[in-house]
Design an enzyme around this catalytic site. Structure first.
Site, PDB file in Angstrom:
ATOM      1  CB  CYS A   1       4.021   5.159  -4.093  1.00  0.00           C
ATOM      2  SG  CYS A   1       5.744   4.506  -3.535  1.00  0.00           S
TER       3      CYS A   1
ATOM      4  CB  CYS B   1       7.946   7.771  -5.894  1.00  0.00           C
ATOM      5  SG  CYS B   1       6.586   6.805  -6.336  1.00  0.00           S
TER       6      CYS B   1
ATOM      7  CB  CYS C   1      -9.907  -0.152  -6.437  1.00  0.00           C
ATOM      8  SG  CYS C   1     -10.440  -0.426  -8.199  1.00  0.00           S
TER       9      CYS C   1
ATOM     10  CB  CYS D   1       9.849   4.728  -6.246  1.00  0.00           C
ATOM     11  SG  CYS D   1       8.652   3.725  -5.201  1.00  0.00           S
TER      12      CYS D   1
ATOM     13  CB  CYS E   1       5.579   1.928  -6.642  1.00  0.00           C
ATOM     14  SG  CYS E   1       5.539   3.518  -7.464  1.00  0.00           S
TER      15      CYS E   1
END
Length: 130
Positions: free
Chosen positions: A96, A99, A119, A50, A47
Site C-alpha cells: 500500500c 501505509c 495476486c 488504512c 487496504c
C-alpha cells in the site's frame, strides 16, 4: 498522524491477527481460504490497514490461483512495487502506498492488455460495495 508513522503496538490494536501477519509482517493467506476470493459484487477493494482504495471490481477475475486477482490498480500512486527475493525466487511485492502494508505480489501472466495479475491477500483488503 500519517499511517506510515503508526507504531507497531497501534497496528496490533487496529488489525486482526491475520491482517497484522499479512500487512505488517509480509505473511500470506492460505490459498482458497480468503473471504474476498469469491466476492462478485461491484465495488472497491480497500487496504485493510488504512482504507486506501486500491482495486475496483471491474478489474477482478478468477485466476485459479486461490487469491483474489486483479488486472490493474485504481491508481499507480496508491501502491508501491518492490523487488522481493524471499523464498529463493524473484517476485514483485505490492505494498500500500499510504501505509506501506504488504498486499501481495504482481505477476506478468495476467489476461488484460497490460499482462499483469495482481495476486492479493484477502486479509489485506476490505470491500466497499457501490
Amino acid at each position: 498522524m500519517n499511517d506510515k508513522d503508526i507504531t507497531d503496538e497501534q497496528w496490533r490494536e487496529r488489525l486482526t491477527a491475520q491482517q497484522y501477519a499479512t500487512l505488517r509482517q509480509g505473511g500470506t493467506d492460505r490459498a482458497f481460504t480468503g473471504l474476498l476470493l469469491n466476492e462478485k459484487r461491484e465495488g472497491e477493494y480497500l487496504c485493510a490497514g488504512c482504507g486506501t482504495a486500491l482495486f475496483h471490481s471491474d478489474t477482478k477475475y478468477d485466476s485459479g490461483s486461490g487469491w483474489p486477482s486483479f488486472t490493474d490498480v485504481m491508481n499507480q500512486e496508491q501502491v508501491t512495487l518492490i523487488t522481493d527475493h524471499r523464498l529463493g525466487m524473484v517476485r514483485t511485492e505490492v505494498k500500500c502506498g499510504n501505509c506501506d502494508g504488504h498486499l501481495g505480489h504482481v505477476f506478468p501472466d495476467g489476461p488484460a492488455e497490460n499482462g499483469l495479475r495482481y495476486c492479493i491477500n484477502s486479509s489485506a483488503l476490505t470491500f466497499d460495495d457501490d
